[in-house]
Design a protein around this motif. Sequence first.
Motif, mmCIF file in Angstrom:
data_model
loop_
_atom_site.group_PDB
_atom_site.id
_atom_site.type_symbol
_atom_site.label_atom_id
_atom_site.label_comp_id
_atom_site.label_asym_id
_atom_site.label_seq_id
_atom_site.Cartn_x
_atom_site.Cartn_y
_atom_site.Cartn_z
ATOM 1 N N GLY A 287 28.353 -28.363 -54.213
ATOM 2 C CA GLY A 287 28.797 -29.170 -53.094
ATOM 3 C C GLY A 287 27.677 -29.408 -52.112
ATOM 4 N N PRO A 288 27.981 -29.997 -50.971
ATOM 5 C CA PRO A 288 26.944 -30.235 -49.963
ATOM 6 C C PRO A 288 26.474 -28.932 -49.335
ATOM 7 N N VAL A 289 25.299 -28.963 -48.753
ATOM 8 C CA VAL A 289 24.760 -27.784 -48.059
ATOM 9 C C VAL A 289 25.590 -27.532 -46.805
ATOM 10 N N LEU A 290 26.010 -26.286 -46.619
ATOM 11 C CA LEU A 290 26.911 -25.929 -45.531
ATOM 12 C C LEU A 290 26.161 -25.183 -44.436
ATOM 13 N N ASP A 291 26.606 -25.406 -43.224
ATOM 14 C CA ASP A 291 26.060 -24.701 -42.066
ATOM 15 C C ASP A 291 26.652 -23.293 -42.033
ATOM 16 N N PRO A 292 25.818 -22.246 -41.935
ATOM 17 C CA PRO A 292 26.360 -20.879 -41.887
ATOM 18 C C PRO A 292 27.350 -20.661 -40.743
ATOM 19 N N LEU A 293 27.174 -21.337 -39.622
ATOM 20 C CA LEU A 293 28.118 -21.197 -38.514
ATOM 21 C C LEU A 293 29.488 -21.745 -38.884
ATOM 22 N N VAL A 294 29.514 -22.839 -39.628
ATOM 23 C CA VAL A 294 30.788 -23.397 -40.090
ATOM 24 C C VAL A 294 31.439 -22.467 -41.098
ATOM 25 N N VAL A 295 30.651 -21.905 -41.991
ATOM 26 C CA VAL A 295 31.183 -21.012 -43.016
ATOM 27 C C VAL A 295 31.820 -19.780 -42.382
ATOM 28 N N SER A 296 31.230 -19.270 -41.313
ATOM 29 C CA SER A 296 31.755 -18.063 -40.672
ATOM 30 C C SER A 296 33.119 -18.263 -40.038
ATOM 31 N N THR A 297 33.544 -19.518 -39.821
ATOM 32 C CA THR A 297 34.837 -19.794 -39.194
ATOM 33 C C THR A 297 35.904 -20.232 -40.193
ATOM 34 N N LEU A 298 35.558 -20.312 -41.472
ATOM 35 C CA LEU A 298 36.501 -20.866 -42.436
ATOM 36 C C LEU A 298 37.698 -19.964 -42.696
ATOM 37 N N VAL A 299 37.563 -18.640 -42.452
ATOM 38 C CA VAL A 299 38.686 -17.740 -42.711
ATOM 39 C C VAL A 299 39.702 -17.741 -41.567
ATOM 40 N N GLU A 300 39.379 -18.393 -40.464
ATOM 41 C CA GLU A 300 40.323 -18.462 -39.361
ATOM 42 C C GLU A 300 41.444 -19.438 -39.711
ATOM 43 N N PRO A 301 42.675 -19.140 -39.299
ATOM 44 C CA PRO A 301 43.792 -20.034 -39.621
ATOM 45 C C PRO A 301 43.587 -21.432 -39.058
ATOM 46 N N PHE A 302 43.903 -22.426 -39.869
ATOM 47 C CA PHE A 302 43.859 -23.839 -39.515
ATOM 48 C C PHE A 302 42.438 -24.325 -39.241
ATOM 49 N N GLN A 303 41.434 -23.579 -39.726
ATOM 50 C CA GLN A 303 40.056 -24.031 -39.641
ATOM 51 C C GLN A 303 39.679 -24.613 -41.003
ATOM 52 N N ARG A 304 39.720 -25.930 -41.118
ATOM 53 C CA ARG A 304 39.498 -26.553 -42.413
ATOM 54 C C ARG A 304 38.030 -26.780 -42.709
ATOM 55 N N GLY A 305 37.192 -26.742 -41.694
ATOM 56 C CA GLY A 305 35.785 -27.013 -41.940
ATOM 57 C C GLY A 305 35.585 -28.482 -42.210
ATOM 58 N N THR A 306 35.364 -29.235 -41.158
ATOM 59 C CA THR A 306 35.326 -30.692 -41.282
ATOM 60 C C THR A 306 34.229 -31.168 -42.218
ATOM 61 N N GLU A 307 33.187 -30.358 -42.398
ATOM 62 C CA GLU A 307 32.112 -30.780 -43.279
ATOM 63 C C GLU A 307 32.490 -30.635 -44.750
ATOM 64 N N ARG A 308 33.586 -29.960 -45.034
ATOM 65 C CA ARG A 308 33.970 -29.715 -46.413
ATOM 66 C C ARG A 308 35.249 -30.449 -46.788
ATOM 67 N N VAL A 309 35.871 -31.150 -45.842
ATOM 68 C CA VAL A 309 37.179 -31.729 -46.089
ATOM 69 C C VAL A 309 37.051 -33.019 -46.876
ATOM 70 N N ARG A 310 37.849 -33.122 -47.909
ATOM 71 C CA ARG A 310 37.969 -34.375 -48.645
ATOM 72 C C ARG A 310 39.229 -35.066 -48.166
ATOM 73 N N THR A 311 39.217 -36.328 -47.977
ATOM 74 C CA THR A 311 40.346 -37.038 -47.394
ATOM 75 C C THR A 311 41.582 -36.987 -48.270
ATOM 76 N N ASP A 312 41.420 -36.797 -49.584
ATOM 77 C CA ASP A 312 42.574 -36.796 -50.460
ATOM 78 C C ASP A 312 43.248 -35.443 -50.557
ATOM 79 N N HIS A 313 42.523 -34.372 -50.238
ATOM 80 C CA HIS A 313 43.106 -33.019 -50.278
ATOM 81 C C HIS A 313 42.611 -32.248 -49.055
ATOM 82 N N ALA A 314 43.085 -32.624 -47.896
ATOM 83 C CA ALA A 314 42.641 -31.948 -46.671
ATOM 84 C C ALA A 314 43.203 -30.554 -46.546
ATOM 85 N N GLY A 315 44.347 -30.279 -47.209
ATOM 86 C CA GLY A 315 44.925 -28.949 -47.136
ATOM 87 C C GLY A 315 45.635 -28.707 -45.819
#
Length: 361
Positions: A287-315
Amino acid sequence: MSVRLKLTLSYAGFIMVVGSLLIAAVGVYYLWYLPEGWIYTSGGDFWIDRGMLLRSFAPFVTIVMAFLLAIGLVGGWFLAGWMLTPLTRITAATRTAANGSLAHRIRLPGRSDEFRELADAFDIMLARLEAHVTEQRRFAANASHELRTPLAITQTLLDVARDDRTHDTGELVDRLHAVNTRAIALTEALLLLSRADQGSFTREHVDLSLLAEEAAETLLALAEEHGVSLETSGEVTPTIGSHALLLQLTTNLVHNAIVHNLPARGIVWVTTGLCPETVVLTVENTGPVLDPLVVSTLVEPFQRGTERVRTDHAGIGLGLAIVDSITAAHGGTLALDPRPAGGLRVTVRLPRRPLPPTARR
C-alpha cells in the motif's frame, strides 16, 4: 477509637511495660546481692533492712511510672499524628476522587517509604482512571455520532419519500437497506467490543494458524474483487482463548489488509510463528507509505486513518479497536508498524500453550 488514639495508647503501654521491667530488674538485682542485717566495714557498722528499703523505694517508683505514662501519652499522641500525616493527604485525595475530580494528585514528598509507595500507587491509579474515563466519554460521543448518522439518513430518505409520492421506491428501498446494514454492522461491532473489554468469554484451545487459513478462505472473494493476492504460511501456533473472538481478530486484520491496499496487484501476507513463551500472528499488506503518527492512532475507536481509507470500503472505524481489545483480553500485545516500502505490518502476540509432543504440521 481512631488510629491515632490506638497508636498513642500502644506507645504509652510499651513505655510502661519497658519501664516496669527495667525497675523490676534493678530491684531484683539489688535485693539479690544486697545482704540483710549488720554490715561491718572499716568505716563503721550499719544495719540494712530490706523491707524498709522497699517501702522507701515504692513512692519513687510510683512517681517514675506516672512520669513515664505522661511522657508516653503526650509523646505518643504527637508522634502518631506526625506519622499519620501522609495518610491524611491520601484520605483527602481519595475523597476528592470520590467526588468526581480525577485530576487531583497526591505527589507526596519525602523519602521512599510505605506511605510514599502507597501515594505513588494511588497517583498512578488516578491517572489511569482519568485516562480511561476520558476515553470512555470520547468513545460514547463518537458512538452516538456514528449511530445517529444512519438514523438521520433514514429519516431524510423517509421524508423525501413521503413528500414525493412519485419517487422510485425501489431505489429508496435499496438505500434504506444499505443504511440499515451499516447500522447493524456498527451495533454488532460495539457489542463485540464491549464483550472483549469485559473478558466474558469461554477459553479453549485454539490454533492461530487454522484461524488464519479460515479467515483467508472466507475473504478470498473480497481479495479477488480488489485484485489482491493472499499468501498464508506458518506453523502450529497453540494458544488459549475464545475461538470466535480470535477468529474475529484474524478476520478484521485480513479484511483491513485487503481493503487498505494498492488499487491493483496488492499483496497480503498472513504468517504465524512460535516464540519461547508466545505465539505470533503477523498480517502485512502492500500500500502507500504511511505516516507513523497516523499509524499510532489507528487502534483508537472510530479512527479510520484518512490516508488509508478507500471510498468503497470506508468501514466503521472499529476494526483495529476490536483487534486491540481482543488482544488485551487474551493477555497479548498488538503492534502496528508502517512498512518502509508502503503498507502496514500488524503483529499480534498471545501467550503460548504447550504443544503436545505428537503434534505435527
